[in-house]
Design an enzyme around this catalytic site. Structure first.
Site, short mmCIF file in Angstrom:
data_model
loop_
_atom_site.label_atom_id
_atom_site.label_comp_id
_atom_site.label_asym_id
_atom_site.label_seq_id
_atom_site.Cartn_x
_atom_site.Cartn_y
_atom_site.Cartn_z
N TYR A 138 61.23 47.17 -50.42
CA TYR A 138 61.39 45.85 -49.81
C TYR A 138 61.69 44.75 -50.83
CZ TYR A 138 59.90 47.32 -45.15
OH TYR A 138 59.83 47.90 -43.92
N LYS A 190 53.51 60.57 -51.34
CA LYS A 190 54.47 61.67 -51.39
C LYS A 190 54.53 62.13 -52.85
CE LYS A 190 57.70 64.24 -49.43
NZ LYS A 190 57.39 65.26 -48.41
N ASP A 224 54.55 62.85 -44.64
CA ASP A 224 55.03 63.69 -43.52
C ASP A 224 53.84 64.34 -42.80
OD1 ASP A 224 54.67 65.03 -45.93
OD2 ASP A 224 56.45 66.31 -45.74
N ASP A 248 55.34 50.91 -43.00
CA ASP A 248 56.18 50.42 -41.90
C ASP A 248 56.39 51.54 -40.89
OD1 ASP A 248 58.02 48.80 -40.46
OD2 ASP A 248 59.65 49.93 -41.40
N ASP A 252 54.51 52.27 -36.75
CA ASP A 252 55.18 52.37 -35.45
C ASP A 252 54.68 53.60 -34.70
OD1 ASP A 252 56.70 50.05 -35.83
OD2 ASP A 252 58.54 50.99 -35.08
C1 IPM Z 1 57.57 45.23 -39.31
C2 IPM Z 1 59.04 45.13 -39.15
C3 IPM Z 1 59.65 44.49 -40.38
C4 IPM Z 1 59.34 45.37 -41.57
C5 IPM Z 1 61.15 44.21 -40.28
C6 IPM Z 1 61.48 43.41 -39.03
C7 IPM Z 1 61.68 43.53 -41.50
O1 IPM Z 1 59.59 46.38 -38.87
O2 IPM Z 1 56.91 44.18 -39.41
O3 IPM Z 1 57.04 46.35 -39.34
O4 IPM Z 1 60.09 46.30 -41.88
O5 IPM Z 1 58.32 45.12 -42.21
MN MN Z 2 58.15 47.96 -38.66
#
Ligand code: IPM
Ligand code: MN
Length: 355
Positions: A138, A190, A224, A248, A252
């Site tokens: 990042y 990893k 993984d 990140d 999700d």
């Molecule tokens: C999150 C989002 C952001 C990230 C994006 C929108 C830049 O996916 O907050 O997880 O990758 O951190």
């Molecule tokens: Mn994200």
């Protein structure tokens, strides 16, 4: 003596302003009950402002944000703006400039929520991911050469300093200690391939653990495998610490196991500075203005904000109120499927807090 907190409110794009409105409603109910005050200031950062003015963030934005005790953010992302501009120019810029080096993302299945994992209930899914939020791929380190030729080369490097790793690990160890559940910290890395990057993490992890956190049990998982166990045995986890990119991705996955983006909240935290709280879902343009989006993630983000500000009791109560609403009221978490509108869900939580 009542305390006053200065809060910057960035509704942002799409459904962001609608969910933030409900979070503010709940925060105000909590403030009235617990005798603190919220001094809210709205900021119009987002896609609409960018399309109008050509400016992603005004020059004064960062210094303005620094004048507040915390920031509450709705969502950033606009269908008419190329991906990357707003994300980098607003969200990542604020995270970096305010040095919010922790991204705290609880993964918790609330009562009444039907998650996608078979045979897993609230007693199995309750852990927290401490995502490092200032380094990794990042940072923008890299570049491209021979662009638009068949030989084009693109490099984007994952970068970590010992300083960044140590401050994140310390936060995670302390978090596991204070959470006081399994007292277990799992490093997700990893080390079999990223033999520079996650070797640094692993050495720092064990050195700090041996030196300062003997009461916290240490575990290690490759990223993984982490994904696999988050689905198969989520009850193994207590606190997971990991780099920015893996964090990140796995959050999700974590979010979907707790019922999706309608409920998943996170905090971009600078323990010594100004932190920013957000529902981790996007701006959901197709639901904008329809009063159907689920505001619970934003409400939970507001709860996390109060916790970080030191209003622990008020924060715990918001979570309990949300659990009451998911457990006893909502039909489902999906937009348009809750059995209530966005504002009615905010009312239910606020009413539960007011008592
Ligand atoms: C999150 C989002 C952001 C990230 C994006 C929108 C830049 O996916 O907050 O997880 O990758 O951190
Ligand atoms: Mn994200």
């Amino acid at each position: 003596m009542s305390k006053t907190y200065n809060i910057a409110v960035i509704g942002g794009d799409g459904t962001g302003p609608e969910v933030v409105r409900e979070a503010v409603k709940v925060l105000q109910a909590s403030a009235a009950k617990h005798q603190f005050k919220l001094n809210l200031t709205d900021y119009d950062f987002g896609g609409a402002r960018y399309l109008q003015t050509g400016e992603v963030l005004p020059a004064s934005a960062v210094s303005d944000m620094k004048k507040h005790n915390a920031i509450l953010l709705g969502a950033i992302g606009h269908p008419d703006v190329k991906p990357g501009i707003l994300e980098k120019g607003i969200l990542l810029k604020l995270r970096f400039e305010l040095d919010q080096y922790i991204n705290l993302r609880p993964v918790k299945l609330f009562p009444g929520v039907e998650g996608p994992l078979k045979d897993k209930g609230p007693e199995h899914i309750d852990y927290v991911v401490v995502r490092e939020n200032s380094g990794d791929a990042y940072t923008g380190t890299g570049g491209v050469t021979m662009k638009d030729t068949p030989h084009e080369v693109a490099v984007q490097t994952a970068v970590y300093s010992r300083f960044q790793v140590d401050r994140c690990l310390r936060y995670a160890f302390e978090y596991a200690r204070q959470r006081n559940k399994k007292k277990t910290l799992a490093l997700c890395g990893k080390t079999n391939v990223l033999t520079f990057l996650y070797d640094l993490w692993e050495r720092a992890f064990h050195e700090m653990g041996d030196r300062e956190f003997k009461d916290i049990k240490r575990e290690y998982y490759h990223v993984d495998a982490t994904c696999m166990w988050m689905v198969k045995n989520p009850e193994w986890f207590d606190v997971i610490v990991t780099g920015n990119m893996f964090g990140d991705i796995i959050t999700d996955l974590g979010a979907i196991t707790q019922g999706g983006m309608g409920i998943a909240a996170g905090g971009n935290i600078n323990p010594e500075g100004v932190s920013m709280f957000e529902p981790i879902g996007g701006s959901a343009p197709k639901y904008t203005g329809k009063n159907v989006i689920n505001p619970l993630a934003a409400i939970c983000a507001g709860g996390m904000m109060l916790d970080t500000l030191g209003e622990k009791k008020a924060a715990a109560e918001i979570e309990e109120a949300v659990m009451f609403v998911t457990g006893k009221k909502l039909k489902s978490l999906g937009a348009g499927k809750m059995g209530y509108s966005t504002s009615e869900v905010g009312d239910l939580v606020a009413k539960q807090i007011a008592g």
